[in-house]
Design an enzyme around this catalytic site. Structure first.
Site, mmCIF file in Angstrom:
data_model
loop_
_atom_site.group_PDB
_atom_site.id
_atom_site.type_symbol
_atom_site.label_atom_id
_atom_site.label_comp_id
_atom_site.label_asym_id
_atom_site.label_seq_id
_atom_site.Cartn_x
_atom_site.Cartn_y
_atom_site.Cartn_z
ATOM 1 N N CYS A 59 0.811 -1.224 0.000
ATOM 2 C CA CYS A 59 0.000 0.000 0.000
ATOM 3 C C CYS A 59 0.842 1.271 0.000
ATOM 4 O O CYS A 59 0.376 2.323 -0.422
ATOM 5 C CB CYS A 59 -0.952 0.001 1.194
ATOM 6 N N HIS A 114 -3.799 7.086 1.070
ATOM 7 C CA HIS A 114 -3.995 5.765 0.477
ATOM 8 C C HIS A 114 -5.414 5.321 0.787
ATOM 9 O O HIS A 114 -5.896 5.449 1.919
ATOM 10 C CB HIS A 114 -2.987 4.776 1.063
ATOM 11 N N ASN A 162 -9.854 -0.753 -2.435
ATOM 12 C CA ASN A 162 -8.433 -0.563 -2.137
ATOM 13 C C ASN A 162 -7.621 -1.164 -3.275
ATOM 14 O O ASN A 162 -7.598 -2.377 -3.458
ATOM 15 C CB ASN A 162 -8.101 -1.244 -0.808
#
Length: 335
Positions: free
Chosen positions: A115, A262, A292
């Protein structure tokens, strides 16, 4: 010393939209349950039979970014490719991208920081440019999650979160030290590595063992996440690394024109927004539409925000990420 600035942005997501209601047909879940916990309404998953892979999607996003930078692939001096879902165990996607875009034999570096991958990638590219080694660096974040998710009730806590997609940015040299990337800040804490991980396949659990076991019930093949633990660490580390970037540049939260976190969980973004007293116009989220997308999430959001005119000349833009590793980081830039 030179400075670096983003001169081109682009993103690509598969056409196939998967809603929460679609997932309810695969597992014991529902739209309300998913939205309440994550803020996600839908995501994009690559359809079976599609040509798309992490490398292919990265190339599609890169072509857009390079064109918008007013450059050609021959102008790119180096490639940084961030992904946790490469087409092959090895080699990495960077060399595939070089071939797909018919580039010169430039270097290609693969980043495995999940991430935080795009933030790490920007930091690496920034240093190459500031030292004068390269003039134009292509930074790509791309993920093909859907092929490796447990799409049963057992895996719902993880599988409802992730989507597929790619984004790219061209980072170019500038002599104006008041514009571009002002600073980057990177951290890790490996003692929590197994709180968000895929344990197999790996060198310790390699092909003979996989073939011998042939066990579809082995959960180690699918992503594992200790969600509560990750959430608690994320909100702390997000706050710390944002403050680190602001303090480095003698700035305050009120100076932020646009914060792009993020896109891990809308609840995390909302927590950070409230903590730093940012209004809705100062934060850009798109997790509700894409889920995501790990290394691709920040660059997809940054590209989309720019396309919508939410970033103007001289704006202070802050990026921050937290994820598996644990790794986390931030970027402070003047547009």
């Amino acid at each position: 010393m030179y400075n670096s600035k983003i001169t081109g942005l682009g993103y690509y997501v598969p056409e196939n939209v998967v809603t929460n209601d679609d997932l309810s047909k695969l597992m014991d879940t529902n739209d309300e349950w998913i939205q309440e916990r994550t803020g996600i309404k839908e995501r994009r998953w690559i359809e079976e039979g599609s040509e798309d892979t992490s490398a292919v999607m990265g190339a599609k996003a890169a072509r857009i970014a390079i064109e918008r930078a007013g450059l050609t692939t021959k102008d790119i001096d180096f490639i940084v490719f961030a992904t946790l879902s490469p087409d092959y165990y090895f080699p990495g996607c960077g060399v595939q991208l070089q071939e797909m875009l018919d580039m010169r034999t430039v270097g290609a570096l693969d980043i495995r920081n999940q991430c935080s991958g795009f933030v790490y990638g920007l930091s690496v590219a920034d240093q190459f440019i500031k030292t004068g080694m390269y003039k134009n660096v292509l930074v790509v974040g791309s993920e093909f999650h859907s092929g490796g998710l447990d799409k049963t009730t057992r895996g719902r806590n993880v599988s409802v979160i992730f989507g597929d997609g790619a984004g790219a940015a061209v980072l170019s040299r500038t002599e104006d030290n008041t514009k571009g990337i002002l600073s980057t800040h990177l951290h890790s804490e490996g003692k929590h590595a197994e709180e968000l991980t895929v344990l197999a396949p790996s060198i310790r659990h390699w092909v003979p063992e996989i073939l011998e076991a042939n066990d579809e019930t082995d959960e180690s093949y699918f992503p594992y996440m200790n969600g509560t633990f990750v959430f608690k660490n994320a909100v702390v580390r997000f706050s710390e690394v944002i403050m680190e970037g602001l303090q480095k540049n003698n700035l305050q939260a009120t100076d932020i024109d646009l914060f792009i976190p993020h896109q891990a969980n809308l609840r995390i973004s909302q927590f950070i927004q409230k903590k730093f007293k940012l209004n809705d116009d100062q934060v850009y989220n798109n997790i509700m539409n894409y889920g995501n997308t790990t290394a691709a999430s920040i660059i997809i959001a940054l590209s989309e925000a720019w396309e919508k005119g939410k970033i103007k000349d001289n704006d202070l833009v802050v990026l921050a990420a937290f994820g598996s590793g644990f790794t986390w980081g931030s970027v402070v830039m003047r547009w």
